[in-house]
Motif scaffolding. Sequence first.
Motif, PDB file in Angstrom:
ATOM      1  N   LEU A 100      -2.763  -6.734 -29.676  1.00 22.42           N
ATOM      2  CA  LEU A 100      -2.193  -5.956 -30.770  1.00 22.42           C
ATOM      3  C   LEU A 100      -2.110  -6.868 -31.996  1.00 22.42           C
ATOM      4  CD1 LEU A 100       0.687  -4.171 -28.808  1.00 22.42           C
ATOM      5  CD2 LEU A 100      -1.557  -3.245 -29.397  1.00 22.42           C
ATOM      6  N   HIS A 102      -0.629  -6.509 -35.028  1.00 22.31           N
ATOM      7  CA  HIS A 102       0.566  -6.606 -35.866  1.00 22.31           C
ATOM      8  C   HIS A 102       1.773  -7.104 -35.069  1.00 22.31           C
ATOM      9  CE1 HIS A 102      -1.749  -4.722 -38.983  1.00 22.31           C
ATOM     10  NE2 HIS A 102      -2.037  -3.709 -38.193  1.00 22.31           N
ATOM     11  N   GLU A 106       6.203  -3.741 -36.144  1.00 23.90           N
ATOM     12  CA  GLU A 106       5.220  -2.905 -36.842  1.00 23.90           C
ATOM     13  C   GLU A 106       4.394  -2.042 -35.897  1.00 23.90           C
ATOM     14  OE1 GLU A 106       3.747  -5.352 -40.663  1.00 23.90           O
ATOM     15  OE2 GLU A 106       3.440  -6.383 -38.759  1.00 23.90           O
ATOM     16  N   ASN A 107       4.289  -2.442 -34.648  1.00 19.44           N
ATOM     17  CA  ASN A 107       3.448  -1.712 -33.704  1.00 19.44           C
ATOM     18  C   ASN A 107       4.106  -0.427 -33.239  1.00 19.44           C
ATOM     19  OD1 ASN A 107       1.342  -3.578 -33.657  1.00 19.44           O
ATOM     20  ND2 ASN A 107       2.331  -4.817 -32.062  1.00 19.44           N
ATOM     21  N   ASP A 108       3.269   0.564 -32.920  1.00 24.41           N
ATOM     22  CA  ASP A 108       3.757   1.785 -32.287  1.00 24.41           C
ATOM     23  C   ASP A 108       4.242   1.427 -30.891  1.00 24.41           C
ATOM     24  OD1 ASP A 108       3.543   4.302 -30.609  1.00 24.41           O
ATOM     25  OD2 ASP A 108       3.046   5.123 -32.596  1.00 24.41           O
ATOM     26  N   ILE A 109       5.393   1.934 -30.493  1.00 24.15           N
ATOM     27  CA  ILE A 109       5.944   1.560 -29.180  1.00 24.15           C
ATOM     28  C   ILE A 109       5.053   2.066 -28.047  1.00 24.15           C
ATOM     29  CG2 ILE A 109       7.431   3.584 -28.915  1.00 24.15           C
ATOM     30  CD1 ILE A 109       8.145  -0.087 -27.872  1.00 24.15           C
ATOM     31  N   ALA A 110       4.324   3.148 -28.264  1.00 19.26           N
ATOM     32  CA  ALA A 110       3.399   3.629 -27.231  1.00 19.26           C
ATOM     33  C   ALA A 110       2.293   2.600 -26.975  1.00 19.26           C
ATOM     34  CB  ALA A 110       2.788   4.964 -27.650  1.00 19.26           C
ATOM     35  N   ASP A 111       1.828   1.945 -28.037  1.00 15.45           N
ATOM     36  CA  ASP A 111       0.821   0.894 -27.876  1.00 15.45           C
ATOM     37  C   ASP A 111       1.407  -0.313 -27.148  1.00 15.45           C
ATOM     38  OD1 ASP A 111      -1.117   2.402 -29.180  1.00 15.45           O
ATOM     39  OD2 ASP A 111      -0.645   1.543 -31.143  1.00 15.45           O
ATOM     40  N   GLU A 112       2.659  -0.644 -27.469  1.00 13.80           N
ATOM     41  CA  GLU A 112       3.319  -1.761 -26.788  1.00 13.80           C
ATOM     42  C   GLU A 112       3.497  -1.470 -25.291  1.00 13.80           C
ATOM     43  OE1 GLU A 112       4.143  -4.739 -27.565  1.00 13.80           O
ATOM     44  OE2 GLU A 112       4.204  -4.866 -29.752  1.00 13.80           O
ATOM     45  N   LYS A 113       3.795  -0.239 -24.956  1.00 14.66           N
ATOM     46  CA  LYS A 113       3.975   0.115 -23.546  1.00 14.66           C
ATOM     47  C   LYS A 113       2.654   0.041 -22.789  1.00 14.66           C
ATOM     48  CE  LYS A 113       6.751   3.647 -22.648  1.00 14.66           C
ATOM     49  NZ  LYS A 113       7.390   4.997 -22.780  1.00 14.66           N
ATOM     50  N   LYS A 114       1.556   0.470 -23.414  1.00 16.42           N
ATOM     51  CA  LYS A 114       0.239   0.345 -22.788  1.00 16.42           C
ATOM     52  C   LYS A 114      -0.128  -1.124 -22.597  1.00 16.42           C
ATOM     53  CE  LYS A 114      -2.146   4.622 -24.128  1.00 16.42           C
ATOM     54  NZ  LYS A 114      -3.315   5.183 -24.839  1.00 16.42           N
TER      55      LYS A 114
END
Length: 260
Positions: A100, A102, A106-114
């Motif tokens: 990721l 950023h 700044e990141n979308d939490i859905a991206d962080e969970k993936k």
Amino acid sequence: MNPLTAKAADTTALITGATAGIGAEFARQLAEQGHPVVLVARDAVRLMATAAELEKRYGARAEVIAADLTDDAGVAAVVARLTDPAQPVGILVNNAGIGLLHSFAENDIADEKKHLKLHVETAMELTHAALQGMLERKSGRIINVASVAAFLPRGTYSAAKAWLLSFSRWANMAYAPHGVNVTAVCPGFTHTEFHDRMGMDKTVTPRWMWLQAERVVREGLADNENGKAVSIPSKRYKVLAAAARVLPARLVAGPPRRAK
């Protein structure tokens, strides 16, 4: 066929993230050693092309599983292959990964969970699946591709890789006496598609810090075969990892990421 090649022919290797970068290099070197390979990645077209190339170049049997390992169904498909007693897997390489660009906020939490699922939960689940048959056979090898970032303060990527590093150290201590070597391979910056897919400006990182995937994999395979719990390819990154234990975090955090 020499004895080493004959032994390899009996040991199937399953590699995740096998169509590019470090994963593709693991597949290539294992196929070159004579191992049948099971290639796992999301892109079915690239999987088939990679499998065809390995079969043509090395005569290796290459099987493919198109699966998204951030998805439960994709993970289940690979677990089913790892636990099939009729087709035992003797080497597992947990390599699939994403980055990721950023910062956490700044990141979308859905991206962080993936991101967390792929690096931690999926690697844990596939390792658990592979261990069942390996422990029964008293033989097996597991390689978890972590990162030198596991020793550094670099956001959730470092945190996930630190989990993988700690888990691998413990697993090797627990299972090596039963015939299963577990190794965390911790490369530094490596020339692959990984940073390009992130959209990262690679010029921020000095040229001397970049490694070639061939070296990372060659050293990682050798360290795993020799029973080492941690493999840090190259002397420069061994020094960096050692320094990270004693120097202030701000001095070893590395260059900030920047978009292209």
